[in-house]
Design a protein around this motif. Sequence first.
Motif, PDB file in Angstrom:
ATOM      1  N   ALA A  18       7.744   1.709  -1.324  1.00 48.65           N
ATOM      2  CA  ALA A  18       8.320   0.849  -0.194  1.00 48.65           C
ATOM      3  C   ALA A  18       8.926  -0.264  -0.465  1.00 48.65           C
ATOM      4  O   ALA A  18       9.809  -0.716   0.220  1.00 48.65           O
ATOM      5  CB  ALA A  18       6.889   0.497   0.716  1.00 48.65           C
TER       6      ALA A  18
ATOM      7  N   THR B 174      -2.861  12.379   9.471  1.00 46.55           N
ATOM      8  CA  THR B 174      -2.090  13.307  10.452  1.00 46.55           C
ATOM      9  C   THR B 174      -1.837  12.585  11.631  1.00 46.55           C
ATOM     10  O   THR B 174      -2.294  11.632  12.350  1.00 46.55           O
ATOM     11  CB  THR B 174      -2.818  14.581  10.806  1.00 46.55           C
ATOM     12  OG1 THR B 174      -4.197  14.332  11.585  1.00 46.55           O
ATOM     13  CG2 THR B 174      -3.241  15.337   9.524  1.00 46.55           C
ATOM     14  N   GLN B 175      -0.674  13.116  12.698  1.00 38.98           N
ATOM     15  CA  GLN B 175      -0.533  12.787  13.841  1.00 38.98           C
ATOM     16  C   GLN B 175      -1.655  12.359  14.609  1.00 38.98           C
ATOM     17  O   GLN B 175      -1.781  11.529  15.399  1.00 38.98           O
ATOM     18  CB  GLN B 175       0.612  13.314  14.346  1.00 38.98           C
ATOM     19  CG  GLN B 175       1.250  12.738  15.743  1.00 38.98           C
ATOM     20  CD  GLN B 175       2.375  13.478  16.197  1.00 38.98           C
ATOM     21  OE1 GLN B 175       3.004  14.255  15.416  1.00 38.98           O
ATOM     22  NE2 GLN B 175       2.738  13.219  17.610  1.00 38.98           N
TER      23      GLN B 175
ATOM     24  N   LEU C  77      -3.698  -0.800   3.713  1.00 41.72           N
ATOM     25  CA  LEU C  77      -2.736  -0.135   4.387  1.00 41.72           C
ATOM     26  C   LEU C  77      -3.060  -0.104   5.929  1.00 41.72           C
ATOM     27  O   LEU C  77      -2.361  -0.496   7.031  1.00 41.72           O
ATOM     28  CB  LEU C  77      -2.728   1.274   4.107  1.00 41.72           C
ATOM     29  CG  LEU C  77      -1.757   2.417   4.974  1.00 41.72           C
ATOM     30  CD1 LEU C  77      -0.498   1.696   4.936  1.00 41.72           C
ATOM     31  CD2 LEU C  77      -1.903   3.727   4.391  1.00 41.72           C
TER      32      LEU C  77
ATOM     33  N   GLU D 285      12.386   0.427  -1.242  1.00 45.19           N
ATOM     34  CA  GLU D 285      13.345   0.936  -0.209  1.00 45.19           C
ATOM     35  C   GLU D 285      13.480   0.311   1.079  1.00 45.19           C
ATOM     36  O   GLU D 285      14.396  -0.002   1.568  1.00 45.19           O
ATOM     37  CB  GLU D 285      12.705   2.241   0.437  1.00 45.19           C
ATOM     38  CG  GLU D 285      13.645   3.070   1.257  1.00 45.19           C
ATOM     39  CD  GLU D 285      12.810   4.302   1.750  1.00 45.19           C
ATOM     40  OE1 GLU D 285      13.349   5.178   2.706  1.00 45.19           O
ATOM     41  OE2 GLU D 285      11.735   4.607   1.103  1.00 45.19           O
TER      42      GLU D 285
ATOM     43  N   THR E  89      -7.993   6.433   3.153  1.00 46.43           N
ATOM     44  CA  THR E  89      -7.266   5.596   3.753  1.00 46.43           C
ATOM     45  C   THR E  89      -7.915   4.263   3.143  1.00 46.43           C
ATOM     46  O   THR E  89      -8.904   3.616   3.553  1.00 46.43           O
ATOM     47  CB  THR E  89      -6.854   5.355   5.217  1.00 46.43           C
ATOM     48  OG1 THR E  89      -6.591   6.676   5.499  1.00 46.43           O
ATOM     49  CG2 THR E  89      -6.066   4.304   5.481  1.00 46.43           C
TER      50      THR E  89
ATOM     51  N   GLN F 281       1.774   7.598   8.853  1.00 46.22           N
ATOM     52  CA  GLN F 281       2.551   9.069   8.487  1.00 46.22           C
ATOM     53  C   GLN F 281       1.916   9.476   7.140  1.00 46.22           C
ATOM     54  O   GLN F 281       1.891  10.485   6.937  1.00 46.22           O
ATOM     55  CB  GLN F 281       3.645   9.040   9.095  1.00 46.22           C
ATOM     56  CG  GLN F 281       4.610   8.340   8.287  1.00 46.22           C
ATOM     57  CD  GLN F 281       6.323   8.535   8.897  1.00 46.22           C
ATOM     58  OE1 GLN F 281       6.487   9.457   9.703  1.00 46.22           O
ATOM     59  NE2 GLN F 281       6.941   7.820   8.326  1.00 46.22           N
ATOM     60  N   SER F 282       2.046   8.402   6.164  1.00 46.54           N
ATOM     61  CA  SER F 282       1.784   8.959   4.907  1.00 46.54           C
ATOM     62  C   SER F 282       0.463   9.237   4.453  1.00 46.54           C
ATOM     63  O   SER F 282       0.197   9.923   3.487  1.00 46.54           O
ATOM     64  CB  SER F 282       2.279   7.724   3.710  1.00 46.54           C
ATOM     65  OG  SER F 282       1.387   6.622   4.058  1.00 46.54           O
ATOM     66  N   VAL F 283      -0.498   8.796   5.440  1.00 48.77           N
ATOM     67  CA  VAL F 283      -2.101   9.028   4.888  1.00 48.77           C
ATOM     68  C   VAL F 283      -2.885   9.802   6.158  1.00 48.77           C
ATOM     69  O   VAL F 283      -3.813  10.229   5.662  1.00 48.77           O
ATOM     70  CB  VAL F 283      -2.768   7.845   4.627  1.00 48.77           C
ATOM     71  CG1 VAL F 283      -2.032   7.148   3.456  1.00 48.77           C
ATOM     72  CG2 VAL F 283      -2.629   6.782   5.890  1.00 48.77           C
TER      73      VAL F 283
ATOM     74  N   SER G 264       0.761  -1.186  -0.145  1.00 42.98           N
ATOM     75  CA  SER G 264      -0.014  -0.034   0.029  1.00 42.98           C
ATOM     76  C   SER G 264       0.785   1.294   0.006  1.00 42.98           C
ATOM     77  O   SER G 264       0.259   2.334  -0.324  1.00 42.98           O
ATOM     78  CB  SER G 264      -0.880   0.020   1.158  1.00 42.98           C
ATOM     79  OG  SER G 264      -0.198  -0.262   2.476  1.00 42.98           O
ATOM     80  N   VAL G 265       2.102   1.155   0.329  1.00 34.77           N
ATOM     81  CA  VAL G 265       2.836   2.569   0.408  1.00 34.77           C
ATOM     82  C   VAL G 265       3.864   2.321  -0.848  1.00 34.77           C
ATOM     83  O   VAL G 265       4.636   1.532  -1.195  1.00 34.77           O
ATOM     84  CB  VAL G 265       3.857   2.584   1.477  1.00 34.77           C
ATOM     85  CG1 VAL G 265       4.562   3.535   1.645  1.00 34.77           C
ATOM     86  CG2 VAL G 265       3.129   2.473   2.925  1.00 34.77           C
TER      87      VAL G 265
END
Length: 307
Positions: A141, A260-261, A222, A144, A218, A256-258, A137-138
Amino acid sequence: MKQALRWVFLAVATALLAWALVSTWDDVTAAWRSLTWGAIAGAFALTLVALVLAALAWREVMRAVGLDATVPEALRVFLLSQIGKYVPGSVWPVIAQAEFARDHGVSRARAMTGSLVAMVVGAVTAAIVGTVGLIISVPGALAEYWWVIVVAAGLAACLVPAVLVRIVGVAFRITRRTEQPVRIGARPLLAAVGLNVVQWLVLGAHAWLLLRELAPGTDLILATGAFAFAWLVGFVVVIAPAGAGAREAALVLALQSVATQGAALSLALISRFLMTLADVTGLGVGLVIGALRRRNRADHNVDVTDM
């Protein structure tokens, strides 16, 4: 004496469980206002389903080591043992489950083997589902974090019966147990793995129901991967009761990619509250099953005496 110690442990764990609910109440009610009752009710129902699936997975493993328990009896044992999560350390549910299994004539070595294997299966399936969900989903990813796939494959290898018995053997040596662990066959392991994977998918849907209102857009994959990953982090941090704090931090990081904190933290708090409430419900169900079991046994003894 043994029975008294069990009741003391139950009382202490229940008190810590109640504290876990009370201590997060203000934060939960603040986040609660962002959600509809439909999402909350649906998420709570899914946590209950996941709890039953975990109990059934545990029963599959324990049957392989000789625990002859009906589904209601297995549910009673598993649901009562879950409050051990709220005592610091991840081993308390395992110890409680093993002690209950011994009451059914299962040797200490077999009982400990079954409980440890069930714990390993749950953790490994969480790692695999979490890894796959996040990688899919990222964007970017996989390039990396390719090494995560290697780690997940290594963890999956832990479920091979020959490897698993060695892992349990190491755990026995660390705890200075002289018994030999029991080897569990592939069939009960596959059944437990399948039930645990479905459990993580259900818990992922639980997280998604909440997250889609806190962070619209979202996707389910994920949410599932992030939740399984966060649970695993909380499990590994054994000093935190039920992974408190560690699970929330991991969930914020994974989302964090989708989100807010604030949205991710709201999800973490509400999810924990609902899962704790599910454990409270499970505790009640376990006590009721136990009471009915004792009553049926007493009625049977009376009938036998009358004859």
